[in-house]
Design a protein around this motif. Structure first.
Motif, PDB file in Angstrom:
ATOM      1  N   GLY A  79      -5.947   8.197  -3.168  1.00 13.35           N
ATOM      2  CA  GLY A  79      -4.675   8.726  -2.686  1.00 13.35           C
ATOM      3  C   GLY A  79      -3.707   7.628  -2.342  1.00 13.35           C
ATOM      4  N   ALA A  80      -4.235   6.417  -2.102  1.00 10.32           N
ATOM      5  CA  ALA A  80      -3.403   5.245  -1.862  1.00 10.32           C
ATOM      6  C   ALA A  80      -3.471   4.339  -3.086  1.00 10.32           C
ATOM      7  CB  ALA A  80      -3.883   4.486  -0.626  1.00 10.32           C
ATOM      8  N   LEU A  81      -2.471   3.505  -3.246  1.00  7.72           N
ATOM      9  CA  LEU A  81      -2.423   2.509  -4.313  1.00  7.72           C
ATOM     10  C   LEU A  81      -2.255   1.145  -3.676  1.00  7.72           C
ATOM     11  CD1 LEU A  81      -1.983   1.409  -7.219  1.00  7.72           C
ATOM     12  CD2 LEU A  81       0.400   2.138  -7.019  1.00  7.72           C
TER      13      LEU A  81
ATOM     14  N   ALA B 140      10.642   4.655  -2.245  1.00  8.55           N
ATOM     15  CA  ALA B 140      11.333   5.490  -1.267  1.00  8.55           C
ATOM     16  C   ALA B 140      12.226   6.506  -1.953  1.00  8.55           C
ATOM     17  CB  ALA B 140      12.148   4.611  -0.317  1.00  8.55           C
ATOM     18  N   ASP B 141      12.927   6.070  -3.007  1.00  3.75           N
ATOM     19  CA  ASP B 141      13.808   6.992  -3.741  1.00  3.75           C
ATOM     20  C   ASP B 141      13.017   8.143  -4.361  1.00  3.75           C
ATOM     21  OD1 ASP B 141      15.995   5.469  -3.098  1.00  3.75           O
ATOM     22  OD2 ASP B 141      16.106   4.437  -5.041  1.00  3.75           O
ATOM     23  N   ALA B 142      11.749   7.869  -4.713  1.00  2.00           N
ATOM     24  CA  ALA B 142      10.886   8.899  -5.316  1.00  2.00           C
ATOM     25  C   ALA B 142      10.136   9.706  -4.268  1.00  2.00           C
ATOM     26  CB  ALA B 142       9.890   8.248  -6.269  1.00  2.00           C
ATOM     27  N   GLY B 143      10.370   9.416  -2.998  1.00  2.00           N
ATOM     28  CA  GLY B 143       9.710  10.151  -1.927  1.00  2.00           C
ATOM     29  C   GLY B 143       8.276   9.728  -1.678  1.00  2.00           C
TER      30      GLY B 143
ATOM     31  N   LEU C  44       0.852  -1.194   0.000  1.00  2.00           N
ATOM     32  CA  LEU C  44       0.000   0.000   0.000  1.00  2.00           C
ATOM     33  C   LEU C  44       0.880   1.233   0.000  1.00  2.00           C
ATOM     34  CD1 LEU C  44      -3.072   0.939   0.308  1.00  2.00           C
ATOM     35  CD2 LEU C  44      -2.445   1.419   2.685  1.00  2.00           C
ATOM     36  N   THR C  45       0.612   2.163  -0.933  1.00  2.00           N
ATOM     37  CA  THR C  45       1.354   3.421  -0.910  1.00  2.00           C
ATOM     38  C   THR C  45       0.615   4.445  -0.050  1.00  2.00           C
ATOM     39  OG1 THR C  45       0.296   4.414  -2.864  1.00  2.00           O
ATOM     40  CG2 THR C  45       2.209   2.973  -3.246  1.00  2.00           C
ATOM     41  N   LYS C  46       1.390   5.414   0.427  1.00  2.00           N
ATOM     42  CA  LYS C  46       0.900   6.502   1.278  1.00  2.00           C
ATOM     43  C   LYS C  46       0.214   5.959   2.529  1.00  2.00           C
ATOM     44  CE  LYS C  46       0.430   9.673  -2.616  1.00  2.00           C
ATOM     45  NZ  LYS C  46      -0.539   9.897  -3.687  1.00  2.00           N
ATOM     46  N   ALA C  47      -1.136   5.984   2.568  1.00  2.00           N
ATOM     47  CA  ALA C  47      -1.821   5.585   3.797  1.00  2.00           C
ATOM     48  C   ALA C  47      -3.295   5.350   3.513  1.00  2.00           C
ATOM     49  CB  ALA C  47      -1.664   6.665   4.864  1.00  2.00           C
ATOM     50  N   ALA C  48      -3.973   4.752   4.476  1.00  2.00           N
ATOM     51  CA  ALA C  48      -5.409   4.499   4.351  1.00  2.00           C
ATOM     52  C   ALA C  48      -6.204   5.775   4.606  1.00  2.00           C
ATOM     53  CB  ALA C  48      -5.844   3.421   5.340  1.00  2.00           C
ATOM     54  N   GLY C  49      -7.336   5.915   3.889  1.00  2.00           N
ATOM     55  CA  GLY C  49      -8.303   6.955   4.199  1.00  2.00           C
ATOM     56  C   GLY C  49      -7.885   8.373   3.889  1.00  2.00           C
ATOM     57  N   ILE C  50      -7.024   8.569   2.896  1.00  2.00           N
ATOM     58  CA  ILE C  50      -6.547   9.922   2.608  1.00  2.00           C
ATOM     59  C   ILE C  50      -7.697  10.829   2.173  1.00  2.00           C
ATOM     60  CG2 ILE C  50      -5.122  11.284   1.025  1.00  2.00           C
ATOM     61  CD1 ILE C  50      -3.053   9.054   1.137  1.00  2.00           C
ATOM     62  N   GLU C  51      -8.440  10.406   1.154  1.00  2.00           N
ATOM     63  CA  GLU C  51      -9.566  11.233   0.703  1.00  2.00           C
ATOM     64  C   GLU C  51     -10.633  11.349   1.789  1.00  2.00           C
ATOM     65  OE1 GLU C  51     -12.935  11.503  -2.864  1.00  2.00           O
ATOM     66  OE2 GLU C  51     -11.707   9.708  -2.665  1.00  2.00           O
ATOM     67  N   GLY C  52     -10.935  10.247   2.451  1.00  2.00           N
ATOM     68  CA  GLY C  52     -11.950  10.258   3.496  1.00  2.00           C
ATOM     69  C   GLY C  52     -11.598  11.192   4.638  1.00  2.00           C
TER      70      GLY C  52
ATOM     71  N   ASP D  96       2.931   7.214  -8.045  1.00  2.00           N
ATOM     72  CA  ASP D  96       3.094   5.921  -7.386  1.00  2.00           C
ATOM     73  C   ASP D  96       3.060   4.795  -8.413  1.00  2.00           C
ATOM     74  OD1 ASP D  96       1.818   8.007  -5.918  1.00  2.00           O
ATOM     75  OD2 ASP D  96       1.210   6.642  -4.348  1.00  2.00           O
ATOM     76  N   ALA D  97       2.048   4.858  -9.296  1.00  2.00           N
ATOM     77  CA  ALA D  97       1.827   3.777 -10.249  1.00  2.00           C
ATOM     78  C   ALA D  97       2.956   3.662 -11.260  1.00  2.00           C
ATOM     79  CB  ALA D  97       0.498   3.983 -10.967  1.00  2.00           C
ATOM     80  N   ARG D  98       3.567   4.777 -11.629  1.00  2.00           N
ATOM     81  CA  ARG D  98       4.663   4.724 -12.604  1.00  2.00           C
ATOM     82  C   ARG D  98       5.847   3.911 -12.077  1.00  2.00           C
ATOM     83  NH1 ARG D  98       3.853  10.983 -14.384  1.00  2.00           N
ATOM     84  NH2 ARG D  98       2.478  10.578 -16.179  1.00  2.00           N
ATOM     85  N   ILE D  99       5.988   3.854 -10.781  1.00  2.00           N
ATOM     86  CA  ILE D  99       7.061   3.045 -10.184  1.00  2.00           C
ATOM     87  C   ILE D  99       6.590   1.610  -9.957  1.00  2.00           C
ATOM     88  CG2 ILE D  99       8.509   2.774  -8.131  1.00  2.00           C
ATOM     89  CD1 ILE D  99       8.316   5.893  -7.881  1.00  2.00           C
TER      90      ILE D  99
END
Length: 333
Positions: free
Chosen positions: A266-268, A285-288, A159-167, A201-204
């Protein structure tokens, strides 16, 4: 109750009513449970066209920005670079000209941010509307289509970023005054709307993934279940491994909702072969881009597709926890 049409109703009334699709050999992926986009081989064999359409009906603020991000996310998580967009903009009759000005400005800025061109659409005023309604179609190209249905036993779940970003942003904007959460936390949470795009995120992740999915309504839990159903596998996920931001935790606790069951854009969600996981996480991680391993893919061994979340088996579609809050607010009004 508002929300998505159930998978059973789609199977009964939609998925098999697709015109001439059954005889069109260019279609790689048509309508199916859990899939984010359609995929069509170019007639000349040069790559695959990925297409996805999405409406934006609940948001009022920054509806143009959200519309672009939600539509292009579905193309991106299918392995493609979003390139073209059409936008249908329906406005309430009597809406001030500034509404169209603001929406078109947001559409332009967000499309530029993801590198996509708006090539057409439609706009009109509608008597029955109380707020703007947008429907966007995004298109992109890829040499490797990544479906929701590609997860294999032995893969790891990421999972990228975190759960519930938009929510979280919705809770802060729509219910913040009632929740007793401090203004600084709410302000940071509303800023999460700027992170809805998962195109970077998806491009990586697409270089490694067997499946990718954009968790929207019903949150990360729903997105995980949709991967399980589409891939005919069992996903075993550790709730404690799912990243949840401080702002999300505070607002969800105050509202009495589950961070894993609120709008998750917001998450993948992705599944990655175990031997590729470290390289994938390093690339992110390299892409932040923050990311975490949250579980594993298992075979069914005779059972039905399921999400196993801390030992709880989930097989039925998940209703987003925000809908009852909106209904209660409408009743109070």
């Amino acid at each position: 109750m508002p929300g998505k049409v159930s998978p059973d109703d789609l199977l009964a009334h939609v998925f098999e009513r697709t015109g001439a699709a059954e005889t069109d050999e260019t279609i790689v992926q048509g309508p199916a449970d859990g899939e984010d986009a359609a995929a069509i081989d170019w007639p000349d064999g040069e790559g695959t066209l990925v297409v996805s359409s999405d409406p934006i009906s609940l948001a009022a603020a920054e509806v143009g920005t959200l519309g672009i991000y939600v539509a292009t996310n579905d193309v991106a998580v299918s392995g493609a670079d979003p390139r073209w967009l059409t936008a249908v903009v329906l406005l309430p009759t009597g809406a001030d000209e500034s509404a169209l000005e603001e929406i078109s400005h947001d559409l332009d800025d967000a499309a530029r941010a993801v590198g996509a061109s708006i090539v057409g659409g439609h706009s009109e005023y509608v008597d029955q509307l109380e707020r703007p309604l947008l429907s966007l179609t995004a298109m992109g190209t890829t040499d490797r289509f990544v479906p929701t249905a590609g997860a294999e036993p032995g893969d790891r779940v990421l999972l990228t970023k975190a759960a519930g970003i938009e929510g979280t942003a919705i809770l802060a904007a729509d219910f913040g005054d009632e929740l007793g959460v401090d203004s600084e936390t709410r302000e940071r949470a509303e800023g999460f709307l700027e992170e809805i795009s998962v195109v970077p995120d998806a491009r990586i992740v697409r270089e490694y993934a067997t499946a990718m999915h954009d968790p929207t309504e019903g949150g990360v839990a729903s997105g995980l279940l949709e991967v399980a159903r589409a891939s005919n596998v069992r996903l075993e996920v550790d709730r404690d491994a799912v990243p949840i931001r401080e702002e999300t935790a505070a607002l969800c606790e105050a509202a009495g909702v589950d961070p894993l069951r609120i709008f998750g854009s917001g998450a993948l969600v992705a599944t990655v072969p175990a031997d590729a996981l470290a390289d994938c996480l390093e690339g992110l991680a390299d892409a932040g881009v923050e990311a975490a391993e949250i579980g594993a893919v298992q075979g069914l061994e005779g059972g039905e597709p399921e999400l196993v979340l801390d030992g709880e088996s989930i097989t039925e579609p998940i209703e987003d926890d925000l809908y009852p809050l909106w209904e209660a607010a409408d009743t109070d009004d």
